[in-house]
Write a protein that holds these residues in place. Structure first.
Motif, short mmCIF file in Angstrom:
data_model
loop_
_atom_site.label_atom_id
_atom_site.label_comp_id
_atom_site.label_asym_id
_atom_site.label_seq_id
_atom_site.Cartn_x
_atom_site.Cartn_y
_atom_site.Cartn_z
N ILE A 158 44.50 11.31 -2.02
CA ILE A 158 43.71 11.78 -2.83
C ILE A 158 42.35 11.72 -2.66
O ILE A 158 41.69 12.69 -3.06
N TRP A 159 42.01 10.41 -2.33
CA TRP A 159 40.59 9.68 -2.33
C TRP A 159 39.73 10.46 -1.37
O TRP A 159 39.05 10.98 -1.86
N GLN A 160 40.41 11.36 -0.04
CA GLN A 160 40.15 11.41 0.60
C GLN A 160 39.68 13.19 0.79
O GLN A 160 38.32 13.23 1.17
N ALA A 161 40.92 13.59 -0.30
CA ALA A 161 40.59 14.81 -0.53
C ALA A 161 39.29 15.14 -1.78
O ALA A 161 38.53 15.83 -1.36
N VAL A 162 39.54 14.87 -3.05
CA VAL A 162 38.16 14.32 -3.65
C VAL A 162 37.03 13.88 -3.48
O VAL A 162 35.74 14.69 -3.49
N ILE A 163 37.07 12.77 -2.41
CA ILE A 163 35.42 12.60 -1.67
C ILE A 163 35.02 13.67 -0.96
O ILE A 163 33.77 13.38 -0.73
N PHE A 164 36.06 13.83 -0.18
CA PHE A 164 35.32 14.95 1.10
C PHE A 164 34.65 16.24 0.41
O PHE A 164 33.77 16.61 0.96
N LEU A 165 35.30 16.25 -1.01
CA LEU A 165 35.11 17.86 -1.60
C LEU A 165 34.32 17.72 -2.05
O LEU A 165 33.12 18.68 -2.17
N VAL A 166 33.89 16.62 -2.86
CA VAL A 166 32.50 15.84 -3.36
C VAL A 166 31.52 15.99 -2.42
O VAL A 166 30.34 15.93 -2.80
N VAL A 167 31.89 15.38 -1.22
CA VAL A 167 30.33 15.72 0.09
C VAL A 167 29.63 16.47 0.30
O VAL A 167 28.92 16.84 0.44
N LEU A 168 31.19 17.28 0.60
CA LEU A 168 30.81 19.20 0.88
C LEU A 168 29.96 19.26 0.56
O LEU A 168 28.69 20.20 0.96
N PHE A 169 30.49 19.35 -1.65
CA PHE A 169 29.48 20.13 -2.42
C PHE A 169 28.06 20.07 -2.61
O PHE A 169 26.76 20.39 -1.90
N LEU A 170 27.87 18.27 -2.09
CA LEU A 170 26.49 17.75 -2.36
C LEU A 170 25.95 17.81 -1.29
O LEU A 170 24.44 18.49 -1.15
N LEU A 171 26.55 17.83 0.15
CA LEU A 171 25.81 17.93 1.30
C LEU A 171 25.60 19.10 1.00
O LEU A 171 24.39 19.66 2.25
N THR A 172 26.50 20.02 0.38
CA THR A 172 26.12 22.07 1.25
C THR A 172 25.10 22.28 0.40
O THR A 172 23.84 23.18 1.09
N LYS A 173 24.75 21.40 -1.48
CA LYS A 173 23.81 21.98 -1.48
C LYS A 173 22.16 21.42 -1.40
O LYS A 173 21.52 21.73 -1.93
N PHE A 174 22.38 19.92 -1.05
CA PHE A 174 21.25 19.40 -0.69
C PHE A 174 20.73 19.15 0.12
O PHE A 174 19.59 18.87 0.67
N ALA A 175 21.78 19.57 1.72
CA ALA A 175 21.61 18.90 2.46
C ALA A 175 21.44 20.27 3.96
O ALA A 175 20.77 20.67 4.59
N TRP A 176 22.43 21.07 3.44
CA TRP A 176 22.92 21.51 4.71
C TRP A 176 22.21 22.80 4.68
O TRP A 176 21.45 23.16 5.68
N LYS A 177 22.12 23.51 2.84
CA LYS A 177 21.35 24.64 3.51
C LYS A 177 19.91 24.31 3.65
O LYS A 177 19.06 25.44 4.21
N PRO A 178 18.98 23.65 2.80
CA PRO A 178 17.88 23.37 3.01
C PRO A 178 17.28 23.10 4.54
O PRO A 178 16.25 23.71 4.83
N VAL A 179 18.13 22.33 4.83
CA VAL A 179 17.97 21.82 6.50
C VAL A 179 18.04 23.23 7.35
O VAL A 179 17.19 23.83 8.34
N LEU A 180 19.78 23.76 6.86
CA LEU A 180 20.19 24.74 8.20
C LEU A 180 18.54 26.17 7.61
O LEU A 180 18.40 26.77 8.76
N LYS A 181 18.41 26.19 6.45
CA LYS A 181 16.96 27.31 6.35
C LYS A 181 15.57 27.59 7.23
O LYS A 181 15.30 28.03 7.97
N SER A 182 15.52 25.46 7.02
CA SER A 182 14.39 25.24 7.36
C SER A 182 14.40 25.40 9.27
O SER A 182 13.53 25.87 9.49
N ILE A 183 15.42 25.55 9.64
CA ILE A 183 15.58 24.71 11.25
C ILE A 183 15.49 26.52 11.33
O ILE A 183 14.96 27.20 12.02
N LYS A 184 15.98 27.87 10.16
CA LYS A 184 15.77 29.28 11.03
C LYS A 184 14.60 29.72 10.42
O LYS A 184 14.34 30.42 11.53
#
Lengths: 389, 168
Positions: free
Chosen positions: B13-39
């Motif tokens: 339960i913890w792993q699923a919840v934490i992973f999904l939250v981190v996936l959401f946060l990182l997608t919004k605040f890290a991966w998208k801006p970083v991948l966009k800047s790289i592109k």
């Protein structure tokens, strides 16, 4: 292909340098840990760094017990024993059952007892005991061994269990790991925003090549340029989650998070769900009517293909779990030799070998993150592949 | 050790919840801006490289244009020089020809004048000679006819000649 090889080659070279430096530090830590334990051995002659449960009566340290204790999850974060007194970080225990409701208390209430002798009574009047890191509803009175549980003939408690969603040491480690990830990658993103269109600097220049590695060496070759973008967030998160937690798990006293089967199971299920959800017509066609297979073979092929859907993530789960757990066991065994032979001189051989194993584990930490991500990308690639027959 | 391969319910339960939250946060605040800047950066670099390539091509074109212009100018210069040479030569030949013609004409005139002079000289010489011979003849005749017979004979001959002319 050649560029891929040189890229990975360069990577491994860098990794070896990092591995060397880190293992030097970890080696010192392991040595000091074994030294501290040796101290305890001299003073009291029974307690090792981790073992305290069954070693109470005997002179011998039960290494199996110590290792089992280390690599499994626990309700408190046990760090070290000093003069027979366990030092640990208490963590919240969260229990739920439909009849008794929700209970939350600190794990320190069990007073480090792990064989059902200490009963925790909550304000609601619910009574709990802990046996081998499992929490049961306590029996009314103690059995012959002083434990408040009924045992079957295999010495397994038969008492009812509440749902245990405690914030265990693995969860605590995970929170630490993901906090580190958030701090690192949000600062990388801030760096990218601040220096838009310019060369990366600082932490950004360390992690951007890794992000590019995941994109250019894992995602694009296996999923294709057209579809890879929607899988990038998952692949990046999984890659860094596994790598960072693998590395954290190598620190002395850190729990074995990525070697816990619940963690690898959940990650593998995510890969399975994403694969199945993104499966296109071609993917399902391959499962239910594999092209080029004669019709009379289909009754055999279809069940095999359906089992294949599940064996792929199952192999992901087992591979990561077994690799990381085995690494931890080997290192602990090598250090444990000192206590089994009760001689500090064994350390002359086992400490260098432990350091070597630690260095190897640093490589494995990266390799397993890479393999998990790579295989996930291959499965996603098969799900979105366009038909070409 | 069998606990090792039994996934814990709470941790899933913890792993699923934490992973999904981190996936959401990182997608919004890290991966998208970083991948966009790289592109974006990749696009910028590619654009710059293309621009450099274009500039290089432009330079090469300009250079070849220049070379062509120089070549053309050289050809033109040669042509002009050649034409000038030709014109000069022609002028010289023409003037030479003209001079010769002029000279020929002059010569002819002179020749004609000489001829005329010669002719008039010959005529005047002839007249002089005639006058002189008449004078001589007169003197001779005078001397011949001074005797009477000779005068009669002559007269006779004239009369005879005149009779003949009348008879005829």
């Amino acid at each position: 292909m050649k560029t891929t090889v040189t890229y990975v080659g360069n990577w491994l070279k860098n990794l070896f340098i990092i591995a060397g430096l880190t293992s030097l530090m970890t080696g010192v830590a392991v040595a000091s840990e074994s030294h501290g334990a040796d101290h305890g051995h001299g003073a009291h002659g029974e307690e090792a760094a981790h073992g305290h449960a069954s070693a109470e009566e005997s002179e011998d340290v039960d290494i199996t017990e110590v290792i089992g204790h280390h690599i499994s999850d626990g309700h408190d974060w046990h760090i070290i024993d000093i003069n027979d007194h366990p030092v640990s970080v208490p963590l919240p225990v969260i229990l739920y059952s439909s009849e008794k409701g929700l209970d939350v208390f600190l794990s320190s209430k069990f007073q480090h007892n792990d064989d059902g002798k200490v009963v925790v009574e909550t304000k609601a009047g619910n009574r709990y005991v802990k046996v081998h890191e499992e929490i049961y509803f306590a029996s009314e009175k103690a059995n012959a061994h002083g434990a408040f549980v009924e045992m079957d003939e295999h010495h397994h408690p038969v008492n009812a269990k509440p749902y245990d969603v405690s914030l265990t040491k693995d969860v605590a480690e995970m929170l630490l790991g993901v906090s580190l990830m958030l701090v690192i990658f949000i600062s990388v993103a801030n760096g990218a925003k601040k220096r838009e269109g310019k060369a990366p600097r600082g932490i950004q220049s360390f992690f951007e090549p890794l992000i590019l590695f995941v994109r250019d060496e894992i995602a694009i070759p296996n999923i294709g340029k057209k579809h890879h973008e929607r899988f990038m967030p998952f692949l990046l998160t999984v890659f860094f989650f596994i790598w960072i937690n693998n590395l954290l798990g190598l620190l002395p006293g850190a729990p074995n998070l990525t070697g816990n089967i619940a963690v690898t199971l959940t990650l593998a299920v995510f890969t399975l769900v994403i694969t199945v959800v993104n499966g296109n017509k071609n993917y399902w066609l391959h499962i239910f009517a594999t092209p080029g297979v004669p019709w009379w073979l289909l009754p055999i092929m279809v069940p095999i293909e359906i089992i294949g859907i599940f064996t792929k993530p199952f192999s992901l789960m087992v591979r990561l779990f077994a690799n990381i757990t085995a690494g931890h066991i080997v290192i602990l065994c090598v250090i444990g030799l000192i206590f089994m032979f009760k001689s500090a001189y064994v350390g002359v051989a086992s400490v260098p070998f432990g350091v070597f194993m630690n260095a190897l584990e640093l490589l494995v930490a990266f390799l397993q993150a890479f393999v998990f991500t790579l295989l996930s990308a291959i499965y996603f690639g098969s799900a979105v592949e366009e038909g070409h027959h | 050790m069998d606990k090792l391969i039994q996934p814990g319910f709470g941790l899933i339960i913890w792993q699923a919840v934490i992973f999904l939250v981190v996936l959401f946060l990182l997608t919004k605040f890290a991966w998208k801006p970083v991948l966009k800047s790289i592109k974006d950066r990749e696009a910028t670099i590619e654009g710059a490289l293309n621009a450099a390539e274009e500039a290089k091509a432009e330079m090469a074109k300009l250079k070849s244009d220049n070379e062509r212009l120089i070549k053309e100018a050289k050809v033109e210069r040669d042509a002009i020089l050649k034409a000038a040479n030709e014109t000069a030569e022609k002028l010289i030949t023409e003037s030479k020809l003209k001079a010769r013609e002029e000279a020929d004409k002059e010569k002819e005139k002179v020749l004609v004048a000489i001829e005329n002079e010669k002719r008039s000289a010959v005529a005047s010489l002839r007249k002089e000679a005639a006058d002189l011979s008449v004078e001589i003849a007169e003197k001779v005749l005078r001397k011949e006819l001074s005797q009477k017979p000779a005068q009669d004979a002559l007269l006779d001959s004239y009369v005879k000649e005149g009779e003949l002319a009348l008879l005829n």
